[in-house]
Every structure is written in structure tokens, then in C-alpha cells.
Design a protein around this motif. Sequence first.
Motif, PDB file in Angstrom:
ATOM      1  N   ALA A 145      10.312  51.537  36.876  1.00 53.61           N
ATOM      2  CA  ALA A 145       9.776  52.804  36.756  1.00 53.61           C
ATOM      3  C   ALA A 145       8.245  52.582  36.307  1.00 53.61           C
ATOM      4  CB  ALA A 145      10.402  53.836  36.079  1.00 53.61           C
ATOM      5  N   VAL A 146       8.228  51.733  35.222  1.00 50.65           N
ATOM      6  CA  VAL A 146       6.941  51.340  34.517  1.00 50.65           C
ATOM      7  C   VAL A 146       6.104  50.577  35.587  1.00 50.65           C
ATOM      8  CG1 VAL A 146       5.902  50.127  32.885  1.00 50.65           C
ATOM      9  CG2 VAL A 146       7.751  51.522  32.212  1.00 50.65           C
ATOM     10  N   GLY A 147       6.486  49.489  36.243  1.00 45.22           N
ATOM     11  CA  GLY A 147       6.147  48.994  37.217  1.00 45.22           C
ATOM     12  C   GLY A 147       5.573  49.455  38.449  1.00 45.22           C
ATOM     13  N   ARG A 148       6.258  50.300  39.008  1.00 45.27           N
ATOM     14  CA  ARG A 148       6.062  51.449  39.961  1.00 45.27           C
ATOM     15  C   ARG A 148       4.650  52.215  39.530  1.00 45.27           C
ATOM     16  NH1 ARG A 148      10.224  55.586  41.678  1.00 45.27           N
ATOM     17  NH2 ARG A 148       9.813  56.469  39.489  1.00 45.27           N
ATOM     18  N   ALA A 149       4.778  52.461  38.191  1.00 47.99           N
ATOM     19  CA  ALA A 149       3.579  53.332  37.843  1.00 47.99           C
ATOM     20  C   ALA A 149       2.198  52.612  37.800  1.00 47.99           C
ATOM     21  CB  ALA A 149       3.740  54.081  36.487  1.00 47.99           C
ATOM     22  N   LEU A 150       2.291  51.290  37.247  1.00 50.49           N
ATOM     23  CA  LEU A 150       1.229  50.422  37.109  1.00 50.49           C
ATOM     24  C   LEU A 150       0.493  50.045  38.550  1.00 50.49           C
ATOM     25  CD1 LEU A 150       2.682  47.969  34.447  1.00 50.49           C
ATOM     26  CD2 LEU A 150       1.024  49.697  34.293  1.00 50.49           C
ATOM     27  N   MET A 151       1.498  49.994  39.637  1.00 52.45           N
ATOM     28  CA  MET A 151       0.913  49.826  40.935  1.00 52.45           C
ATOM     29  C   MET A 151      -0.080  50.822  41.231  1.00 52.45           C
ATOM     30  SD  MET A 151       2.364  47.133  42.214  1.00 52.45           S
ATOM     31  CE  MET A 151       2.253  47.184  43.951  1.00 52.45           C
ATOM     32  N   ALA A 152      -0.207  52.020  40.584  1.00 51.34           N
ATOM     33  CA  ALA A 152      -1.093  53.244  41.112  1.00 51.34           C
ATOM     34  C   ALA A 152      -2.185  52.854  40.384  1.00 51.34           C
ATOM     35  CB  ALA A 152      -0.327  54.489  40.843  1.00 51.34           C
ATOM     36  N   ARG A 153      -2.355  51.742  39.502  1.00 50.86           N
ATOM     37  CA  ARG A 153      -3.476  51.289  38.819  1.00 50.86           C
ATOM     38  C   ARG A 153      -4.059  52.646  37.908  1.00 50.86           C
ATOM     39  NH1 ARG A 153      -7.586  47.795  42.725  1.00 50.86           N
ATOM     40  NH2 ARG A 153      -6.275  46.119  42.897  1.00 50.86           N
ATOM     41  N   PRO A 154      -3.034  53.180  36.891  1.00 46.11           N
ATOM     42  CA  PRO A 154      -3.419  54.191  36.208  1.00 46.11           C
ATOM     43  C   PRO A 154      -4.355  54.061  35.105  1.00 46.11           C
ATOM     44  CG  PRO A 154      -1.420  52.916  35.615  1.00 46.11           C
ATOM     45  CD  PRO A 154      -1.710  52.377  36.682  1.00 46.11           C
ATOM     46  N   LYS A 155      -5.264  55.447  35.073  1.00 50.93           N
ATOM     47  CA  LYS A 155      -5.870  55.572  33.865  1.00 50.93           C
ATOM     48  C   LYS A 155      -5.321  56.050  32.726  1.00 50.93           C
ATOM     49  CE  LYS A 155     -10.068  56.569  36.480  1.00 50.93           C
ATOM     50  NZ  LYS A 155     -10.509  57.723  37.367  1.00 50.93           N
ATOM     51  N   ILE A 156      -4.376  56.854  32.898  1.00 45.84           N
ATOM     52  CA  ILE A 156      -3.346  57.354  31.873  1.00 45.84           C
ATOM     53  C   ILE A 156      -1.766  57.183  32.554  1.00 45.84           C
ATOM     54  CG2 ILE A 156      -2.795  59.327  30.423  1.00 45.84           C
ATOM     55  CD1 ILE A 156      -5.370  60.320  30.640  1.00 45.84           C
ATOM     56  N   LEU A 157      -1.019  56.695  31.564  1.00 48.43           N
ATOM     57  CA  LEU A 157       0.225  56.426  31.976  1.00 48.43           C
ATOM     58  C   LEU A 157       0.977  57.522  30.909  1.00 48.43           C
ATOM     59  CD1 LEU A 157       1.660  52.990  31.735  1.00 48.43           C
ATOM     60  CD2 LEU A 157       1.943  54.395  33.630  1.00 48.43           C
ATOM     61  N   LEU A 158       1.685  58.736  31.676  1.00 48.25           N
ATOM     62  CA  LEU A 158       2.443  59.496  31.126  1.00 48.25           C
ATOM     63  C   LEU A 158       4.231  58.975  31.064  1.00 48.25           C
ATOM     64  CD1 LEU A 158       1.360  62.772  32.973  1.00 48.25           C
ATOM     65  CD2 LEU A 158       0.337  61.687  30.709  1.00 48.25           C
ATOM     66  N   MET A 159       4.535  58.708  30.022  1.00 50.41           N
ATOM     67  CA  MET A 159       5.960  58.289  30.077  1.00 50.41           C
ATOM     68  C   MET A 159       6.922  59.360  29.243  1.00 50.41           C
ATOM     69  SD  MET A 159       5.202  54.423  28.792  1.00 50.41           S
ATOM     70  CE  MET A 159       6.658  53.817  29.673  1.00 50.41           C
ATOM     71  N   ASP A 160       7.922  59.881  29.900  1.00 52.19           N
ATOM     72  CA  ASP A 160       8.907  60.944  29.545  1.00 52.19           C
ATOM     73  C   ASP A 160      10.295  60.351  29.105  1.00 52.19           C
ATOM     74  OD1 ASP A 160      10.066  62.985  29.081  1.00 52.19           O
ATOM     75  OD2 ASP A 160      10.049  63.816  30.970  1.00 52.19           O
ATOM     76  N   GLU A 161      10.152  60.216  27.886  1.00 54.61           N
ATOM     77  CA  GLU A 161      11.515  59.846  27.196  1.00 54.61           C
ATOM     78  C   GLU A 161      12.075  58.451  27.835  1.00 54.61           C
ATOM     79  OE1 GLU A 161      14.339  62.331  25.538  1.00 54.61           O
ATOM     80  OE2 GLU A 161      12.684  64.202  25.375  1.00 54.61           O
ATOM     81  N   PRO A 162      11.318  57.381  27.854  1.00 60.15           N
ATOM     82  CA  PRO A 162      11.768  56.059  28.394  1.00 60.15           C
ATOM     83  C   PRO A 162      13.158  55.597  27.839  1.00 60.15           C
ATOM     84  CG  PRO A 162       9.794  55.654  26.853  1.00 60.15           C
ATOM     85  CD  PRO A 162      10.081  57.380  26.885  1.00 60.15           C
ATOM     86  N   SER A 163      13.511  56.041  26.427  1.00 62.93           N
ATOM     87  CA  SER A 163      14.576  55.338  25.773  1.00 62.93           C
ATOM     88  C   SER A 163      15.831  56.090  26.344  1.00 62.93           C
ATOM     89  CB  SER A 163      14.486  55.503  24.404  1.00 62.93           C
ATOM     90  OG  SER A 163      14.548  57.040  23.977  1.00 62.93           O
ATOM     91  N   THR A 164      15.981  57.294  27.017  1.00 61.63           N
ATOM     92  CA  THR A 164      17.198  57.981  27.314  1.00 61.63           C
ATOM     93  C   THR A 164      18.384  57.377  27.894  1.00 61.63           C
ATOM     94  OG1 THR A 164      15.561  60.151  27.643  1.00 61.63           O
ATOM     95  CG2 THR A 164      17.793  60.172  28.856  1.00 61.63           C
ATOM     96  N   GLY A 165      19.210  57.515  27.383  1.00 60.27           N
ATOM     97  CA  GLY A 165      20.450  56.901  28.051  1.00 60.27           C
ATOM     98  C   GLY A 165      20.393  55.349  27.739  1.00 60.27           C
ATOM     99  N   LEU A 166      19.771  54.737  27.187  1.00 63.31           N
ATOM    100  CA  LEU A 166      19.588  53.034  26.952  1.00 63.31           C
ATOM    101  C   LEU A 166      20.313  52.659  25.799  1.00 63.31           C
ATOM    102  CD1 LEU A 166      16.199  52.264  28.550  1.00 63.31           C
ATOM    103  CD2 LEU A 166      18.310  52.647  29.737  1.00 63.31           C
ATOM    104  N   ALA A 167      20.818  51.567  25.482  1.00 58.28           N
ATOM    105  CA  ALA A 167      21.508  51.033  24.291  1.00 58.28           C
ATOM    106  C   ALA A 167      20.482  50.679  23.407  1.00 58.28           C
ATOM    107  CB  ALA A 167      22.299  49.679  24.633  1.00 58.28           C
ATOM    108  N   PRO A 168      20.457  50.647  22.326  1.00 58.64           N
ATOM    109  CA  PRO A 168      19.533  50.444  21.420  1.00 58.64           C
ATOM    110  C   PRO A 168      18.604  49.206  21.584  1.00 58.64           C
ATOM    111  CG  PRO A 168      21.299  51.315  19.907  1.00 58.64           C
ATOM    112  CD  PRO A 168      21.719  50.989  21.474  1.00 58.64           C
TER     113      PRO A 168
END
Length: 236
Positions: A145-168
Amino acid sequence: MLEIRDIKTTYGKIAALKGVSLDIREGGLTCLLGPNGAGKTTLIWTISGILKAQSGSMKLAGEELAGLKPHQIVEKGVVTVPENRLVFPEMTVKDNLIVGAFSRRKAKGGVEEDLESVLDRFPRLRERANQEAGTLSGGEQQMLAVGRALMARPKILLMDEPSTGLAPIIVEEIFEIIGKLRDEGRTIFLVEQNANLALDYADHFYLLEQGHVTFGGQPGEVDHDELIARAYLGAR
Ligand code: ATP
């Protein structure tokens, strides 16, 4: 870089954002903390144009984004990494990444180079480039999901709770990736419930409670324990 002023967003009669103002500064990591239901995801959806603000303004380097359609906002360079990743499960990893470049179809070229650079950044995605995205682990899907966003050549990345549901341990890995992006000088707006970890990485933070920004500053300026307790946030 992005100035958000007095944004109000409602779901029918429910006011979710009651006049939110904050700044996402260029070349830094701005974190939005807050308990469940505070309105964090609503703010991401409002900035990205999926929800329409009732009033207020959102200016990207002086240019108004409020009222634009989601694809126009992506074209302006404001790109979201949504909560729960939302990769296309039946498409390959590589095709998911190529879809990320769709917003710049007018500016053709560079897609292959960008794909290579994302695959260099995430070797685990390179190994799995031809695998269906739905078969990736949660952490790998977050990388995608991060890589896909980078493909858009973002000026700003908005990240919504990337830790959801992942092991520590995977959460730590994702935060290392976010820290690296920040160190490269990218502009990131991170919504996160894991306040302990977010405050370790943030340059600036805001606290959102019941649709209002109630506090903001730099992590070093505040007593983290007090802030976390105040927001009833989960511990690491
Ligand atoms: P969480 O951390 O649990 O994801 P959040 O801070 O992202 O919470 P939001 O999901 O933005 O909070 O929700 C803000 C408020 O808006 C909550 O009171 C929620 O119940 C309400 N809300 C969210 N989505 C809808 C909807 N589709 N219809 C009605 N109310 C909604």
C-alpha cells in the motif's frame, strides 16, 4: 504545505469534524493522535475528497483542495495509504503498484523506473512481484500500500493507521519504513493510535478529540505519558 482551516464534516446529522484546523508541514512527519471515534479517519477521507467538507478550507501551497474530486486531489499530489491497506487482492503485486501510477497517466513515462525504485525499496515485494496481493502477509500488504502510493509521486502521503492488525514486530518494521521516508525529506501525515511509537517518529503532532483538535506541538515539548493518558491511547 497543507493548511487545514475550520473543516466541518458530518454524516447526516452526526457532526464528526467540528472545525478542525492544523498544518501539515513540508518535509516532516505530522502525526494525528486520538481515541476511537475522534474523527481521524473522517479527516483523512475529507482531505482526500472522498467525504465532502461542509465548510472550511484545505490549501495545498495556497491552492484550495476543498471541492475537488478524489482523483483530482491525487493528481495534485495528495495520496492516501488507506487503513487496512485495501490492495487489490486478485491482482499481482506488480499490477497493484502499476495501478498506483494511474493518476499521472498524463505525465507518461517513468513508470518502469518508479516500479524498479519501489521494488528496490521493498525487496520482499520484488520477491513476490508476480504473486497475488491477497496472498501477502499483513505487513507485506502494508508495504504494498505504501509502494502503490509512492508510484503516484506524492507531495504528501496521508497514512491512516498503518499499524492496524499487525503484530508488534511488524509494526516496528513499518515504522522504520515511515522513518526512512521522513528522513528522505518526504511530507507525511500519519494517523495513529499507537501514540508511543508515533511520538518517537513525529516532528509535530496534534491530538483530536470528539471532532476537535485539542492539543498540538512537538513531541519533546510534552509529557508523553500525560498525553497518552489524556487520549486514552493504547500502550505499545
Ligand atoms: P478509529 O480510531 O476507531 O478508526 P476515528 O478517530 O478514525 O476512529 P472516525 O472513523 O473518523 O473516527 O469516526 C468519527 C465519528 O463519526 C464517530 O463518532 C463515528 O461513529 C462517526 N462515523 C464514522 N463513519 C460514519 C458513517 N459512515 N455514518 C455515520 N457516522 C459515522
